[in-house]
Motif scaffolding. Sequence first.
Motif, PDB file in Angstrom:
ATOM      1  N   PHE A 134      40.246  52.808  58.366  1.00 37.31           N
ATOM      2  CA  PHE A 134      41.561  52.862  57.862  1.00 37.31           C
ATOM      3  C   PHE A 134      41.805  52.823  56.307  1.00 37.31           C
ATOM      4  O   PHE A 134      42.707  53.222  55.924  1.00 37.31           O
ATOM      5  CB  PHE A 134      42.128  51.769  58.473  1.00 37.31           C
ATOM      6  N   HIS A 135      40.645  52.235  55.569  1.00 35.83           N
ATOM      7  CA  HIS A 135      40.724  52.161  54.203  1.00 35.83           C
ATOM      8  C   HIS A 135      39.794  53.166  53.488  1.00 35.83           C
ATOM      9  O   HIS A 135      39.850  53.173  52.322  1.00 35.83           O
ATOM     10  CB  HIS A 135      40.601  50.728  53.740  1.00 35.83           C
ATOM     11  N   SER A 136      39.001  54.065  54.108  1.00 34.41           N
ATOM     12  CA  SER A 136      37.938  54.913  53.771  1.00 34.41           C
ATOM     13  C   SER A 136      36.957  54.394  52.786  1.00 34.41           C
ATOM     14  O   SER A 136      36.566  55.025  51.818  1.00 34.41           O
ATOM     15  CB  SER A 136      38.901  56.101  52.929  1.00 34.41           C
ATOM     16  N   GLU A 150      36.548  38.873  49.851  1.00 31.03           N
ATOM     17  CA  GLU A 150      37.068  39.381  50.845  1.00 31.03           C
ATOM     18  C   GLU A 150      38.569  39.304  50.732  1.00 31.03           C
ATOM     19  O   GLU A 150      39.575  40.246  50.739  1.00 31.03           O
ATOM     20  CB  GLU A 150      36.550  39.329  52.425  1.00 31.03           C
ATOM     21  N   ALA A 151      39.145  37.901  50.644  1.00 34.36           N
ATOM     22  CA  ALA A 151      40.630  37.684  50.620  1.00 34.36           C
ATOM     23  C   ALA A 151      41.057  38.235  49.382  1.00 34.36           C
ATOM     24  O   ALA A 151      42.238  38.807  49.357  1.00 34.36           O
ATOM     25  CB  ALA A 151      40.867  36.090  50.736  1.00 34.36           C
ATOM     26  N   LEU A 152      40.557  38.145  48.361  1.00 36.91           N
ATOM     27  CA  LEU A 152      40.940  38.835  46.829  1.00 36.91           C
ATOM     28  C   LEU A 152      41.261  40.258  46.902  1.00 36.91           C
ATOM     29  O   LEU A 152      42.013  40.880  46.369  1.00 36.91           O
ATOM     30  CB  LEU A 152      40.155  38.161  45.852  1.00 36.91           C
ATOM     31  N   LEU A 173      36.459  46.311  42.598  1.00 36.87           N
ATOM     32  CA  LEU A 173      35.624  45.379  42.535  1.00 36.87           C
ATOM     33  C   LEU A 173      34.733  44.937  41.409  1.00 36.87           C
ATOM     34  O   LEU A 173      34.689  43.818  41.559  1.00 36.87           O
ATOM     35  CB  LEU A 173      34.511  45.941  43.699  1.00 36.87           C
ATOM     36  N   ASP A 174      34.859  45.970  40.602  1.00 41.89           N
ATOM     37  CA  ASP A 174      34.225  45.553  39.438  1.00 41.89           C
ATOM     38  C   ASP A 174      35.090  44.508  38.430  1.00 41.89           C
ATOM     39  O   ASP A 174      34.250  43.719  37.720  1.00 41.89           O
ATOM     40  CB  ASP A 174      33.971  46.901  38.474  1.00 41.89           C
ATOM     41  N   GLN A 226      44.104  45.241  46.983  1.00 43.89           N
ATOM     42  CA  GLN A 226      43.907  46.491  47.466  1.00 43.89           C
ATOM     43  C   GLN A 226      44.904  47.568  47.415  1.00 43.89           C
ATOM     44  O   GLN A 226      44.889  48.437  47.022  1.00 43.89           O
ATOM     45  CB  GLN A 226      43.124  46.528  48.844  1.00 43.89           C
ATOM     46  N   PRO A 227      46.160  46.862  47.903  1.00 46.31           N
ATOM     47  CA  PRO A 227      47.336  47.732  47.856  1.00 46.31           C
ATOM     48  C   PRO A 227      47.914  47.927  46.295  1.00 46.31           C
ATOM     49  O   PRO A 227      48.301  49.342  46.045  1.00 46.31           O
ATOM     50  CB  PRO A 227      48.485  47.027  48.411  1.00 46.31           C
TER      51      PRO A 227
END
Length: 249
Positions: free
Chosen positions: A205-207, A35-37, A75-76, A42-43
């Motif tokens: 918020f992130h869809s 999750e942290a990575l 994610l992949d 993500q941005p």
Amino acid sequence: MTAPPAVAAEDDAAPAAEAALWAALRRDGSTAAREALFLRYQPYAQALAARIYGGRHSREVEFRDYQQLAYIGLLDSMDRYDPQQGAGFKTFCTPRITGNVLDGLRQLSEAQEQISLKRRLQRDRLSSLKDGKPAGRKLDALSELAVGLAIGHMLEGTGMYADGEQADRHDGYAAVAWQQTCRSLRQAVDRLPADMAKVVGYHYFHSLPFEQIAGILGLSKGRISQIHRAALTQLREKIQPHSPSRTTT
């Protein structure tokens, strides 16, 4: 855009700290490290999606679909990345995220039956809110379902009352009341238990669809649906403080 509460690496985190996250993910399959990575990159994935979206030749596909395809590529890439190979993660993930977006767009264009991200999100929400409702008391169940969907629209900020012309039709008082309700909901999300706040944050918020949230948090899609339903129940009670409480089974 408000990020869901989570353990996240800052943009300027020391390389050693990020290396520790990759090590925890590779060695232990740590969901906290995953999750942290994801939150760290993500941005960057969203920026790649925006760059491709900016050069689009068709308006048939919404930006949210570009964004979702980029997140899947991210994610992949996280699952395939091996820090021991020497390449930095951005170098490794950039062609994979870009390729996943472009391949996904071709599939969306070629397959008419493909459901857009917006519809997938709506389907997730509807299924979550309908689960566990008793066969009787249909009017009560329908009322709860309608309120739950309305809360989802407010959280998302793109609902039927906040869209373009619909938003313009509010008079001054109604517009202020709407903004206050949305602000109160955002504050209520921050006060939710951590697992509920994460699911609401990722989804609205992130869809992210439930399936992708499940992959990030290491839970089943069914469990994400349950957490989502419980979160909206608590939020509904915040905006309907005088409504009689109902037991959800």
